[in-house]
Each structure stands twice: as structure tokens, then as C-alpha cells.
Design a protein around this motif. Structure first.
Motif, PDB file in Angstrom:
ATOM      1  N   GLY A 152       0.846  -1.307  -0.106  1.00  0.00           N
ATOM      2  CA  GLY A 152       0.078   0.090   0.222  1.00  0.00           C
ATOM      3  C   GLY A 152       0.733   1.407   0.113  1.00  0.00           C
ATOM      4  N   THR A 153       0.354   2.431   0.658  1.00  0.00           N
ATOM      5  CA  THR A 153       1.074   3.666   0.440  1.00  0.00           C
ATOM      6  C   THR A 153       2.148   3.407   1.379  1.00  0.00           C
ATOM      7  OG1 THR A 153      -1.089   4.694   0.011  1.00  0.00           O
ATOM      8  CG2 THR A 153       0.891   6.079   0.843  1.00  0.00           C
ATOM      9  N   PRO A 154       3.489   3.716   1.027  1.00  0.00           N
ATOM     10  CA  PRO A 154       4.440   3.574   1.992  1.00  0.00           C
ATOM     11  C   PRO A 154       4.758   5.026   2.630  1.00  0.00           C
ATOM     12  CG  PRO A 154       5.424   3.947  -0.078  1.00  0.00           C
ATOM     13  CD  PRO A 154       3.897   4.020  -0.337  1.00  0.00           C
ATOM     14  N   GLU A 155       5.446   4.957   3.789  1.00  0.00           N
ATOM     15  CA  GLU A 155       5.876   6.061   4.651  1.00  0.00           C
ATOM     16  C   GLU A 155       6.452   6.727   3.642  1.00  0.00           C
ATOM     17  OE1 GLU A 155       5.028   6.205   8.218  1.00  0.00           O
ATOM     18  OE2 GLU A 155       3.972   4.792   7.184  1.00  0.00           O
ATOM     19  N   VAL A 156       7.518   6.625   2.949  1.00  0.00           N
ATOM     20  CA  VAL A 156       7.854   7.516   1.791  1.00  0.00           C
ATOM     21  C   VAL A 156       8.259   6.631   0.783  1.00  0.00           C
ATOM     22  CG1 VAL A 156       9.854   9.034   1.241  1.00  0.00           C
ATOM     23  CG2 VAL A 156       9.236   8.980   3.707  1.00  0.00           C
ATOM     24  N   VAL A 191       6.489  11.680  -1.443  1.00  0.00           N
ATOM     25  CA  VAL A 191       7.488  11.316  -2.475  1.00  0.00           C
ATOM     26  C   VAL A 191       8.618  12.182  -2.560  1.00  0.00           C
ATOM     27  CG1 VAL A 191       7.706  10.640  -4.938  1.00  0.00           C
ATOM     28  CG2 VAL A 191       5.327  10.511  -3.853  1.00  0.00           C
ATOM     29  N   VAL A 192       9.821  11.363  -2.482  1.00  0.00           N
ATOM     30  CA  VAL A 192      11.155  12.339  -2.763  1.00  0.00           C
ATOM     31  C   VAL A 192      11.609  11.922  -4.173  1.00  0.00           C
ATOM     32  CG1 VAL A 192      13.608  12.459  -1.906  1.00  0.00           C
ATOM     33  CG2 VAL A 192      11.636  12.197  -0.252  1.00  0.00           C
ATOM     34  N   GLU A 210      -1.996  13.590  -9.748  1.00  0.00           N
ATOM     35  CA  GLU A 210      -3.163  12.640  -9.677  1.00  0.00           C
ATOM     36  C   GLU A 210      -3.473  12.053  -8.227  1.00  0.00           C
ATOM     37  OE1 GLU A 210      -3.950   8.440 -11.681  1.00  0.00           O
ATOM     38  OE2 GLU A 210      -2.285   9.861 -12.631  1.00  0.00           O
ATOM     39  N   LYS A 211      -2.341  11.577  -7.661  1.00  0.00           N
ATOM     40  CA  LYS A 211      -2.429  10.864  -6.595  1.00  0.00           C
ATOM     41  C   LYS A 211      -2.641  11.530  -5.165  1.00  0.00           C
ATOM     42  CE  LYS A 211      -2.775   6.945  -8.188  1.00  0.00           C
ATOM     43  NZ  LYS A 211      -4.049   6.022  -8.128  1.00  0.00           N
ATOM     44  N   LYS A 212      -2.600  13.129  -5.301  1.00  0.00           N
ATOM     45  CA  LYS A 212      -2.520  14.087  -4.133  1.00  0.00           C
ATOM     46  C   LYS A 212      -1.385  13.811  -3.078  1.00  0.00           C
ATOM     47  CE  LYS A 212      -7.593  14.621  -4.305  1.00  0.00           C
ATOM     48  NZ  LYS A 212      -7.978  13.958  -5.526  1.00  0.00           N
ATOM     49  N   ALA A 213      -0.266  13.475  -4.043  1.00  0.00           N
ATOM     50  CA  ALA A 213       1.096  13.073  -2.880  1.00  0.00           C
ATOM     51  C   ALA A 213       1.749  14.261  -2.808  1.00  0.00           C
ATOM     52  CB  ALA A 213       1.675  12.104  -3.640  1.00  0.00           C
ATOM     53  N   LEU A 214       2.488  14.469  -1.731  1.00  0.00           N
ATOM     54  CA  LEU A 214       3.319  15.390  -1.330  1.00  0.00           C
ATOM     55  C   LEU A 214       4.581  15.146  -2.257  1.00  0.00           C
ATOM     56  CD1 LEU A 214       2.748  15.862   2.530  1.00  0.00           C
ATOM     57  CD2 LEU A 214       1.924  17.578   0.727  1.00  0.00           C
ATOM     58  N   ILE A 215       5.333  16.335  -2.552  1.00  0.00           N
ATOM     59  CA  ILE A 215       6.594  16.146  -3.177  1.00  0.00           C
ATOM     60  C   ILE A 215       7.768  16.832  -2.265  1.00  0.00           C
ATOM     61  CG2 ILE A 215       7.958  16.412  -5.549  1.00  0.00           C
ATOM     62  CD1 ILE A 215       5.316  16.636  -6.619  1.00  0.00           C
ATOM     63  N   SER A 216       8.800  16.099  -2.308  1.00  0.00           N
ATOM     64  CA  SER A 216      10.076  16.608  -1.734  1.00  0.00           C
ATOM     65  C   SER A 216      11.005  16.459  -2.863  1.00  0.00           C
ATOM     66  CB  SER A 216      10.640  16.372  -0.518  1.00  0.00           C
ATOM     67  OG  SER A 216       9.693  16.602   0.518  1.00  0.00           O
ATOM     68  N   GLU A 261      16.428  13.825   2.172  1.00  0.00           N
ATOM     69  CA  GLU A 261      15.333  14.153   2.142  1.00  0.00           C
ATOM     70  C   GLU A 261      14.211  13.022   2.577  1.00  0.00           C
ATOM     71  OE1 GLU A 261      14.012  17.064   1.046  1.00  0.00           O
ATOM     72  OE2 GLU A 261      15.610  18.024   0.096  1.00  0.00           O
ATOM     73  N   ILE A 262      14.532  11.935   2.409  1.00  0.00           N
ATOM     74  CA  ILE A 262      13.643  10.686   2.971  1.00  0.00           C
ATOM     75  C   ILE A 262      13.668  10.871   4.508  1.00  0.00           C
ATOM     76  CG2 ILE A 262      13.545   8.281   3.351  1.00  0.00           C
ATOM     77  CD1 ILE A 262      14.825   7.813   0.579  1.00  0.00           C
ATOM     78  N   ILE A 263      14.477  11.228   5.209  1.00  0.00           N
ATOM     79  CA  ILE A 263      14.808  11.312   6.636  1.00  0.00           C
ATOM     80  C   ILE A 263      14.113  12.836   7.003  1.00  0.00           C
ATOM     81  CG2 ILE A 263      16.354  11.808   8.525  1.00  0.00           C
ATOM     82  CD1 ILE A 263      16.572   9.106   7.409  1.00  0.00           C
ATOM     83  N   ASP A 264      14.127  13.766   6.365  1.00  0.00           N
ATOM     84  CA  ASP A 264      13.168  14.864   6.707  1.00  0.00           C
ATOM     85  C   ASP A 264      11.670  14.538   6.469  1.00  0.00           C
ATOM     86  OD1 ASP A 264      15.429  16.385   7.335  1.00  0.00           O
ATOM     87  OD2 ASP A 264      15.630  17.711   5.476  1.00  0.00           O
ATOM     88  N   CYS A 265      11.405  13.715   5.664  1.00  0.00           N
ATOM     89  CA  CYS A 265      10.029  13.303   5.490  1.00  0.00           C
ATOM     90  C   CYS A 265       9.286  12.641   6.582  1.00  0.00           C
ATOM     91  CB  CYS A 265       9.701  12.416   4.345  1.00  0.00           C
ATOM     92  SG  CYS A 265       9.814  13.306   2.711  1.00  0.00           S
ATOM     93  N   LEU A 266      10.429  11.633   7.187  1.00  0.00           N
ATOM     94  CA  LEU A 266       9.990  10.717   8.432  1.00  0.00           C
ATOM     95  C   LEU A 266      10.209  11.565   9.789  1.00  0.00           C
ATOM     96  CD1 LEU A 266      11.939   7.665   7.640  1.00  0.00           C
ATOM     97  CD2 LEU A 266       9.827   7.954   7.338  1.00  0.00           C
TER      98      LEU A 266
END
Length: 429
Positions: A152-156, A191-192, A210-216, A261-266
Motif C-alpha cells: 500500500g502507500t509507503p511512509e515515503v 514522494v522524494v 493525480e494521487k494527491k501526493a506531497l513532493i520533496s 530528504e527521506i529522513i526529513d519526510c520521516l
């Protein structure tokens, strides 16, 4: 079931050709109780660098105190290295036991799963029963139809550099390939994205919208190099100052920016990751076969570069760390790669060449590889070898004659064998 029998069962594939798609893995996991639904993932796709990003991310999370599973491919030395928790490979007894569980699920299916699908299922079972806090998951091929994308949708989700590779499966253009990779972007995810070709970025941004996903997004201009040597390199990136990275090459600093960037998302999601864990993880990470200096006397470099983008990074690294130096190349390539462009790029830097065949059914023979090099108008010495041990020795001897070093490249499938030969001959340090 012995360990050898278990490994042979997972490796066995009933398909003569790769068949992408999620139907079989979904059916298998359903028979196994859908272990993936109990796990939190960092899902990484791309053409070059995704393995490095996975390894760096897992190293940091482990040092932050999280029990971290890591699933990567291809295998370098030991089949079990694909399945790691906090850096340790799955024990043989657990591999045997879980293979039997996977087999029980496969036996209930009319359409037998592939090797990668069985391995993916085994990984999910292992990480679930071990109560992993995170699983860092490397996409095998593409994204949309890759077996790992059953989650499913991952953490990042992270997408590193996208380039031409596996065109027979993913498409002939960068935008077609990007559309496949973008398949890991899921509803309301984060998403990074590494800095990309403009057309690729357009595809990835449209999928996020389309997926209403946040982008870094990373930017190479935000990476400020502060030091570089064969011992490692250092750089600044946004709020991270004085980062030391054990992996070599400017492309690894770009991969590390994705990791940061992944770490900042977490962190934004509330996870506790101290900066000391970030710095220690990057300083101590090890990832074999990625511009790995095996030995300095004799000089022997091992790099799994196997597509034009990877070759560009390798060529750049050789010029940066060894300006003006030509190398004896130990080359083995798969025939479905863009080998002509790869060889055209590298041959001007060759003092001589030894050709081999990687351990893969898709490999060019040593003779075919030599012919491809001659087609690039290379007029230097070319030696062909059907034995990797002999090839390594021949490359070292030729390099001594030419007063230079050896650089092996062309396929990750050769890395483990070459390392084993060098360790046996006690070529290290």
C-alpha cells in the motif's frame, strides 16, 4: 529441506521470459496472510542509485534505534544478502523454514510465481515475524508492475535518477520509462524525487498531482562539496552541514541528498531520528561494487556500472580521482544492455582490456564482448577469458606491465565472483 534445496527452490523460475505484473505476487501473498500489510515501507525506484539510497537509509534508521529490514537485488556474493535486518543476513535456518512456507503458498496456485516474486514474499514474511519497525524496499524493475509494488502507500516513496535501461520491458523513451517508475507513487503519499530530466519531472509531478501526493525534490545546486579523497568525501546539503560520506563519487552525494530528504519526510511524520544517527550512518555505510576501491597496491577498482548513466558516473569518477590515468579494464556485460554506447564512452580511457562473461544467462560471451570492443575502434591489447580467476590475474599482470591499475565494470553479476577471487589471492587494503 536443506539450505541448498531451499535456495534452488526460490531461484527456480517456470518462466522463460520475465513477466511483470502484480497478479501472481498478490495471489501468493493472499495465501500467506498478506504479511506486507503489517509493515511500514520506504519504497525506492529509479535506474541508478536506488540500491545505494536503500543502504544509506537503512543504515541511518538502524542507528536511530529502529529495527530495519532491507530488501535489495541483485545478489553480490550470498543469496541471503537480499534479506537483512539491521545489517545482518537472514540465518540459514530461517531461510529454509520460510522457503517451506512460501512453497506451501505456491503449491496452491495454478500460475507458479517467479523467483523475484517468491523472494519478495519470503522477505515480507521474515520482516513481519521479526517485528521490523521499517522495511527499506528496493524496486526490482520499473515500479508500476514490479512485485514490490504490491504494498500500500509507503511512509515515503523515493525515485532516484531515471535513465535508459530494461527498454524491452519499460519502454523506449524516458517518459515511458518514467511512467512505469511513477507507479510506486500512491494515494496521499509523500514522494522524494531526485533532480531529473525535464520531461521525466513532468511525468512524476503529474502522477503526484493525480494521487494527491506531497513532493520533496533534491537539487544538485544545493550540494556543496567540501572535500574528496579515496577515504571518502564531505559535503553540505541544506541544513545538514559537514556530512561525511564513505561512498565515493559525486553521484553518491546526489544519492545521499535523496536520503536526507527521506529522513526529513520521516521527521515531519513524527519519527525520532537524531542528527547524530544521520551523520554516523552516512559516514559508515558500505555498499560493495559501487566504485569500490578494493586495493591500492595493486590499484583495483570494482564498479557495477551497467548502463550509460552508470558508465558516465564511473568515467567521471576515474577522471576526478585519477586525472590523466588510463586503466586496464576488466569487462563483462549483459547482451541486452546498451553495451556499444557504454564501451564507446570507456575505451578512450583503456590501457588494455580483459573480457569475461558475467554469471547470468543474458551475458555476452568473453569473445562477443571483445568483438564489441573492437567495433569501437579500440586498437589496444584485448585478452579474452572464460574463467574469472584467470581473468583477474591477467588484468593485474597487464596493469603491472602498463604501470597502472585495474577497473572492473559492466555488470553487478560479476562483482561477487571478482571479490571472491581477490580475497582468495589476498588482494585487499
Amino acid at each position: 529441506m536443506t539450505y541448498t534445496e531451499a535456495e534452488e527452490y526460490i531461484k527456480k523460475s517456470h518462466d522463460k521470459e520475465i513477466r511483470l505484473g502484480l497478479d501472481r505476487i498478490a495471489a501468493l501473498l493472499d495465501k500467506l496472510g498478506n504479511p506486507q500489510n503489517s509493515l511500514k515501507f520506504i519504497h525506492v525506484a529509479g535506474t541508478n542509485g536506488k540500491g545505494s539510497v536503500c543502504m544509506m537509509t537503512a543504515e541511518i534508521l538502524q542507528r536511530a534505534g529502529y529495527k530495519t529490514g532491507l530488501f535489495t537485488s541483485p545478489v553480490i556474493s550470498d543469496y541471503r544478502e537480499q534479506f537483512r535486518i539491521n545489517g545482518e543476513m537472514i540465518p540459514e535456518e530461517d531461510f529454509i523454514r520460510l522457503t517451506q512456507v512460501v512453497k506451501s503458498g505456491c503449491d496452491l496456485l495454478a500460475d507458479p510465481p517467479s523467483e523475484f516474486e517468491k523472494a519478495t514474499a519470503l522477505a515480507f514474511l521474515y520482516f513481519k515475524e521479526s517485528f521490523c519497525d521499517f522495511v527499506v524496499l528496493e524496486v526490482g524493475m520499473g515500479g508500476k508492475d514490479d512485485a514490490t509494488n504490491v504494498i500500500g502507500t509507503p511512509e515515503v516513496a523515493a525515485i532516484v535518477t531515471i535513465d535508459y535501461d530494461h527498454m524491452g520491458f519499460l519502454g523506449k523513451t524516458l517518459t515511458q520509462i518514467a511512467e512505469k517508475k511513477a507507479g510506486i507513487i500512491k494515494e496521499a503519499g509523500h514522494v522524494v524525487i531526485a533532480e531529473q530530466d525535464e520531461a521525466v519531472m513532468r511525468v512524476l509531478k503529474e502522477r503526484c498531482l493525480e494521487k494527491k501526493a506531497l513532493i520533496s525534490m533534491t537539487s544538485v545546486s544545493d550540494i556543496k562539496m567540501t572535500g574528496s579523497s579515496l577515504a571518502g568525501q564531505s559535503f553540505d546539503y541544506k541544513t545538514y552541514q559537514g556530512v561525511r560520506l564513505s561512498l565515493l563519487g559525486s553521484h553518491q552525494c546526489e544519492n545521499a541528498a535523496v536520503v536526507l530528504e527521506i529522513i526529513d519526510c520521516l521527521l515531519a511524520k513524527g519519527y525520532n531520528i537524531k542528527k547524530s544517527a544521520v551523520y554516523e550512518g552516512l559516514r559508515n555505510v558500505h555498499w560493495p561494487g559501487r566504485f569500490e576501491v578494493i586495493s591500492q597496491d595493486p590499484l583495483f577498482i570494482l564498479d557495477g556500472a551497467h548502463n550509460p548513466n552508470g558508465i558516465n558516473a564511473l568515467s567521471r569518477n576515474l577522471r576526478e580521482y585519477f586525472p590523466g590515468k588510463k586503466f586496464v579494464f576488466l569487462v563483462g556485460i549483459l547482451r541486452d544492455k546498451d553495451y556499444h554506447e557504454m564501451l564507446l564512452k570507456m575505451m578512450p580511457e583503456a590501457a588494455g582490456v580483459v573480457t569475461i562473461a558475467p554469471d547470468n544467462p543474458r551475458a555476452m560471451s568473453a569473445h562477443e564482448c571483445a568483438d564489441a570492443i573492437r567495433a569501437c575502434d579500440f586498437e589496444g591489447e584485448i585478452l579474452e577469458s572464460t574463467d574469472i580467476g584467470h581473468a583477474v590475474s591477467a588484468a593485474i599482470r597487464l596493469a603491472e606491465e602498463k604501470n597502472t591499475g585495474v577497473c572492473a565494470f559492466g555488470s553487478l553479476y560479476s562483482v561477487g565472483h571478482i571479490k571472491a577471487v581477490l580475497e582468495k589471492e589476498e588482494v585487499n587494503g
